[in-house]
Write an enzyme that holds these catalytic residues in place. Structure first.
Site, PDB file in Angstrom:
ATOM      1  N   THR A 157      31.311  -5.701  43.667  1.00  0.00           N
ATOM      2  CA  THR A 157      31.786  -6.754  42.776  1.00  0.00           C
ATOM      3  C   THR A 157      31.015  -6.748  41.455  1.00  0.00           C
ATOM      4  O   THR A 157      29.852  -6.325  41.420  1.00  0.00           O
ATOM      5  CB  THR A 157      31.620  -8.128  43.448  1.00  0.00           C
ATOM      6  OG1 THR A 157      31.825  -9.162  42.491  1.00  0.00           O
ATOM      7  CG2 THR A 157      30.225  -8.307  44.044  1.00  0.00           C
ATOM      8  N   GLU A 159      29.799  -9.237  40.208  1.00  0.00           N
ATOM      9  CA  GLU A 159      28.753 -10.271  40.264  1.00  0.00           C
ATOM     10  C   GLU A 159      27.364  -9.685  40.470  1.00  0.00           C
ATOM     11  O   GLU A 159      26.366 -10.371  40.261  1.00  0.00           O
ATOM     12  CB  GLU A 159      29.054 -11.281  41.375  1.00  0.00           C
ATOM     13  CG  GLU A 159      30.366 -11.983  41.176  1.00  0.00           C
ATOM     14  CD  GLU A 159      30.483 -13.323  41.901  1.00  0.00           C
ATOM     15  OE1 GLU A 159      29.472 -13.823  42.408  1.00  0.00           O
ATOM     16  OE2 GLU A 159      31.603 -13.847  41.941  1.00  0.00           O
ATOM     17  N   LYS A 186      25.644  -8.383  48.096  1.00  0.00           N
ATOM     18  CA  LYS A 186      26.497  -7.255  47.671  1.00  0.00           C
ATOM     19  C   LYS A 186      25.658  -6.220  46.907  1.00  0.00           C
ATOM     20  O   LYS A 186      25.854  -5.009  47.071  1.00  0.00           O
ATOM     21  CB  LYS A 186      27.645  -7.762  46.780  1.00  0.00           C
ATOM     22  CG  LYS A 186      28.667  -8.642  47.480  1.00  0.00           C
ATOM     23  CD  LYS A 186      29.459  -7.938  48.567  1.00  0.00           C
ATOM     24  CE  LYS A 186      30.443  -6.935  48.038  1.00  0.00           C
ATOM     25  NZ  LYS A 186      31.280  -6.373  49.166  1.00  0.00           N
TER      26      LYS A 186
HETATM   27  P1  NAD Z   1      38.150 -12.108  52.056  1.00  0.00           P
HETATM   28  O1  NAD Z   1      37.082 -13.100  52.380  1.00  0.00           O
HETATM   29  O2  NAD Z   1      39.523 -12.585  51.749  1.00  0.00           O
HETATM   30  O3  NAD Z   1      38.279 -11.048  53.255  1.00  0.00           O
HETATM   31  C1  NAD Z   1      37.173 -10.545  53.928  1.00  0.00           C
HETATM   32  C2  NAD Z   1      37.684  -9.946  55.237  1.00  0.00           C
HETATM   33  O4  NAD Z   1      36.552  -9.366  55.922  1.00  0.00           O
HETATM   34  C3  NAD Z   1      38.279 -10.979  56.201  1.00  0.00           C
HETATM   35  O5  NAD Z   1      39.465 -10.485  56.749  1.00  0.00           O
HETATM   36  C4  NAD Z   1      37.214 -11.147  57.268  1.00  0.00           C
HETATM   37  O6  NAD Z   1      37.730 -11.508  58.536  1.00  0.00           O
HETATM   38  C5  NAD Z   1      36.602  -9.757  57.285  1.00  0.00           C
HETATM   39  N1  NAD Z   1      35.235  -9.750  57.811  1.00  0.00           N
HETATM   40  C6  NAD Z   1      34.227 -10.590  57.496  1.00  0.00           C
HETATM   41  N2  NAD Z   1      33.130 -10.301  58.210  1.00  0.00           N
HETATM   42  C7  NAD Z   1      33.457  -9.219  58.989  1.00  0.00           C
HETATM   43  C8  NAD Z   1      32.753  -8.460  59.936  1.00  0.00           C
HETATM   44  N3  NAD Z   1      31.471  -8.732  60.230  1.00  0.00           N
HETATM   45  N4  NAD Z   1      33.381  -7.446  60.562  1.00  0.00           N
HETATM   46  C9  NAD Z   1      34.684  -7.163  60.276  1.00  0.00           C
HETATM   47  N5  NAD Z   1      35.404  -7.861  59.385  1.00  0.00           N
HETATM   48  C10 NAD Z   1      34.797  -8.882  58.740  1.00  0.00           C
HETATM   49  O7  NAD Z   1      37.562 -11.244  50.866  1.00  0.00           O
HETATM   50  P2  NAD Z   1      38.321 -10.521  49.672  1.00  0.00           P
HETATM   51  O8  NAD Z   1      38.443 -11.456  48.535  1.00  0.00           O
HETATM   52  O9  NAD Z   1      39.514  -9.850  50.209  1.00  0.00           O
HETATM   53  O10 NAD Z   1      37.226  -9.428  49.279  1.00  0.00           O
HETATM   54  C11 NAD Z   1      37.224  -8.148  49.896  1.00  0.00           C
HETATM   55  C12 NAD Z   1      36.071  -7.347  49.331  1.00  0.00           C
HETATM   56  O11 NAD Z   1      36.222  -7.218  47.918  1.00  0.00           O
HETATM   57  C13 NAD Z   1      34.707  -7.989  49.554  1.00  0.00           C
HETATM   58  O12 NAD Z   1      33.788  -6.978  49.858  1.00  0.00           O
HETATM   59  C14 NAD Z   1      34.371  -8.628  48.220  1.00  0.00           C
HETATM   60  O13 NAD Z   1      32.983  -8.666  48.011  1.00  0.00           O
HETATM   61  C15 NAD Z   1      35.043  -7.677  47.254  1.00  0.00           C
HETATM   62  N6  NAD Z   1      35.508  -8.238  45.985  1.00  0.00           N
HETATM   63  C16 NAD Z   1      36.290  -9.362  45.966  1.00  0.00           C
HETATM   64  C17 NAD Z   1      36.768  -9.836  44.740  1.00  0.00           C
HETATM   65  C18 NAD Z   1      37.651 -11.053  44.660  1.00  0.00           C
HETATM   66  O14 NAD Z   1      37.901 -11.538  43.569  1.00  0.00           O
HETATM   67  N7  NAD Z   1      38.167 -11.582  45.762  1.00  0.00           N
HETATM   68  C19 NAD Z   1      36.431  -9.174  43.565  1.00  0.00           C
HETATM   69  C20 NAD Z   1      35.609  -8.035  43.627  1.00  0.00           C
HETATM   70  C21 NAD Z   1      35.174  -7.575  44.835  1.00  0.00           C
HETATM   71  O1  DAU Z   2      33.803 -11.659  40.249  1.00  0.00           O
HETATM   72  C1  DAU Z   2      34.219 -11.193  41.486  1.00  0.00           C
HETATM   73  C2  DAU Z   2      34.031 -12.283  42.514  1.00  0.00           C
HETATM   74  O2  DAU Z   2      35.039 -13.246  42.280  1.00  0.00           O
HETATM   75  C3  DAU Z   2      34.100 -11.769  43.946  1.00  0.00           C
HETATM   76  O3  DAU Z   2      33.033 -10.900  44.174  1.00  0.00           O
HETATM   77  C4  DAU Z   2      34.041 -12.934  44.947  1.00  0.00           C
HETATM   78  O4  DAU Z   2      34.216 -12.465  46.262  1.00  0.00           O
HETATM   79  C5  DAU Z   2      35.150 -13.911  44.609  1.00  0.00           C
HETATM   80  O5  DAU Z   2      35.058 -15.036  45.451  1.00  0.00           O
HETATM   81  C6  DAU Z   2      35.053 -14.348  43.150  1.00  0.00           C
HETATM   82  O6  DAU Z   2      33.868 -15.152  42.925  1.00  0.00           O
HETATM   83  P1  DAU Z   2      33.916 -16.454  42.002  1.00  0.00           P
HETATM   84  O7  DAU Z   2      32.807 -17.345  42.389  1.00  0.00           O
HETATM   85  O8  DAU Z   2      34.019 -16.083  40.575  1.00  0.00           O
HETATM   86  O9  DAU Z   2      35.365 -17.053  42.454  1.00  0.00           O
HETATM   87  P2  DAU Z   2      35.837 -18.543  42.769  1.00  0.00           P
HETATM   88  O10 DAU Z   2      37.316 -18.492  42.926  1.00  0.00           O
HETATM   89  O11 DAU Z   2      35.046 -19.161  43.861  1.00  0.00           O
HETATM   90  O12 DAU Z   2      35.498 -19.310  41.427  1.00  0.00           O
HETATM   91  C7  DAU Z   2      36.021 -18.879  40.180  1.00  0.00           C
HETATM   92  C8  DAU Z   2      35.460 -19.803  39.107  1.00  0.00           C
HETATM   93  O13 DAU Z   2      36.012 -21.110  39.285  1.00  0.00           O
HETATM   94  C9  DAU Z   2      33.948 -19.983  39.202  1.00  0.00           C
HETATM   95  O14 DAU Z   2      33.433 -20.107  37.881  1.00  0.00           O
HETATM   96  C10 DAU Z   2      33.778 -21.310  39.934  1.00  0.00           C
HETATM   97  C11 DAU Z   2      35.003 -22.105  39.509  1.00  0.00           C
HETATM   98  N1  DAU Z   2      35.533 -23.045  40.515  1.00  0.00           N
HETATM   99  C12 DAU Z   2      35.797 -22.566  41.763  1.00  0.00           C
HETATM  100  C13 DAU Z   2      36.300 -23.397  42.744  1.00  0.00           C
HETATM  101  C14 DAU Z   2      36.578 -22.884  44.137  1.00  0.00           C
HETATM  102  C15 DAU Z   2      35.818 -24.355  40.166  1.00  0.00           C
HETATM  103  O15 DAU Z   2      35.603 -24.768  39.016  1.00  0.00           O
HETATM  104  N2  DAU Z   2      36.334 -25.163  41.128  1.00  0.00           N
HETATM  105  C16 DAU Z   2      36.584 -24.762  42.405  1.00  0.00           C
HETATM  106  O16 DAU Z   2      37.024 -25.582  43.243  1.00  0.00           O
END
Ligand code: NAD
Ligand code: DAU
Length: 374
Positions: A157, A159, A186
């Protein structure tokens, strides 16, 4: 080719399974997910019968070395794409330990299995990719390599770089400076992946993407939370002044980038993924209100729902990705700009209210037992 996709039932993992099985018509995925609160195997109900034949689901934990070993033994794994993680920053602030266990130790368990199974003497396993018809049509088939090394791709990520001031972008060369327990876990995982490359020569890549949005995102994250609350006339909790900036990428663009890095990324390299779609949180919330009101005709969806609440501890001010490397080396560019992607996303949530209902009510937690146990 058999690819182990961990976290396949989560948001990005499930979107990737659809993308990958449709793109590569002769490849198979073994999906490993222990179905935490964030894992919903119903997310994959849309696979066609043919795609299901190329998808095997294993319910289990990436931290379980015996299970992972069994999967490698039984399935002849040619590649690992590790999505499995605890992914929510707010949860990591309340309870960091599971983040270290899953995100760090779980990654190391997978790396160990890959090292053990892919190395013989000084050589690493290679895969014949000429057999794959879809690969031949990918581009100029004559120039495609016939063999590629087995590959461990860590989904990381942006982050891990910490937070930006008002100017500049994250590049791959920036030092790691994570602030939350989530991003620290991460970053730790990234370093362990790098260590397996530097020490053993395991073929790895790391991708670092910005904030994703799209179908199947768990409604604890900003965009689906705001959509669901607005539709139900519930308060829209904006942390602090809402002026923090995130760089939004439609999930399909992320999946395409992952596929490209997995195919053609240079071993040991890190690739940032992002499409210069920076927006303040408050803009996102206002835009969701505007689009939802227009699409539903519901005048109660308006700005009065916005509630500024206590800010997130250690809240990173701004993220912004410089995607020059992946664009220049692999030809990746996002297809969806934010204004288009958010419309598609809102349409999906409006057409899939049952999905949201099942997630909010917790019914989805039973879906595996009722429908999927194999
Ligand atoms: P998510 O939380 O929606 O999904 C995570 C999945 O991993 C779930 O299905 C959960 O059951 C599974 N999991 C958790 N612990 C586990 C374990 N111990 N063994 C097997 N499975 C397990 O997350 P996401 O948003 O789909 O993110 C996926 C990946 O992408 C993560 O590694 C996250 O750090 C990365 N990422 C997410 C974002 C974002 O914006 N969502 C952005 C950049 C990177
Ligand atoms: O940048 C990549 C990351 O983006 C991933 O690595 C993470 O897994 C993913 O969860 C996401 O992290 P953020 O913390 O940026 O996402 P989130 O949706 O939780 O929040 C986005 C922004 O919105 C952040 O600045 C916090 C704010 N926020 C979030 C929530 C849930 C609010 O203001 N109100 C809320 O209720």
């Amino acid at each position: 080719m058999n690819i182990l996709v961990t976290g396949c039932a989560g948001f990005i993992g499930s979107n990737f399974v659809y993308y990958y099985l449709r793109k590569h018509s002769e490849r198979k995925i073994i999906g490993l997910d222990n179905l935490t609160y964030a894992g919903n195997i119903d997310n994959l109900s849309g696979l066609t019968e043919e795609e299901r034949k190329r998808f095997t689901f294993v319910k289990g934990d990436i931290c379980d070395p015996e299970l992972v070993e069994r999967i490698f033994n039984e399935q002849d794994i040619d590649g690992v794409i590790n999505f499995a993680a605890e992914s929510h920053v707010d949860r990591s602030i309340h309870d960091p330990q599971i983040f270290l266990k899953t995100n760090v130790l779980g990654t190391q368990v997978l790396l160990d299995a890959a090292k053990k199974h892919w190395r013989s003497g000084n050589d690493w396993k290679c895969i014949d990719v000429t057999k794959d018809e879809s690969e031949k049509s990918r581009s100029n088939s004559d120039n495609l390599p016939s063999r590629k090394p087995a590959e461990f791709l860590q989904i990381s990520t942006d982050e891990v770089y910490g937070a930006l001031g008002p100017t500049g972008y994250f590049t791959e060369k920036m030092p790691l400076d994570p602030h939350s327990p989530y991003s620290a876990s991460k970053a730790s995982a990234d370093l362990i992946v790098k260590a397996y490359y530097d020490t053993y020569g395991l073929p790895v890549n790391i991708t670092r993407c910005s904030n994703n949005y799209g179908p199947y995102q768990f409604p604890e994250k900003l965009i689906p939370l705001m959509i669901n609350n607005a539709l139900n006339h519930k308060p829209l909790p904006v942390y602090g002044d809402g002026r923090q900036i995130r760089d939004w990428l439609y999930v399909e663009d992320h999946c395409r980038a992952i596929d490209l890095v997995f195919e053609d990324g240079k071993s040991g390299e890190i690739y940032n993924i992002g499409g210069h779609n920076e927006r303040e949180n408050i803009y996102i919330v206002e835009r969701i209100i505007e689009i939802l009101r227009k699409k539903t005709g519901d005048s109660e969806i308006n700005e009065s729902l916005i509630k500024h609440v206590t800010d997130r501890l250690g809240h990173d001010k701004r993220y912004g990705i410089d995607p020059t490397k992946i664009t220049q080396e692999l030809g990746w560019k996002p297809k969806f700009m934010f204004d288009e992607g958010i419309e598609i996303t809102i349409d999906w949530y409006l057409s899939n209210k049952e999905w949201m209902q099942s997630v909010i009510s917790g019914e989805y937690l039973d879906f595996y037992n009722k429908n999927y146990k194999i």
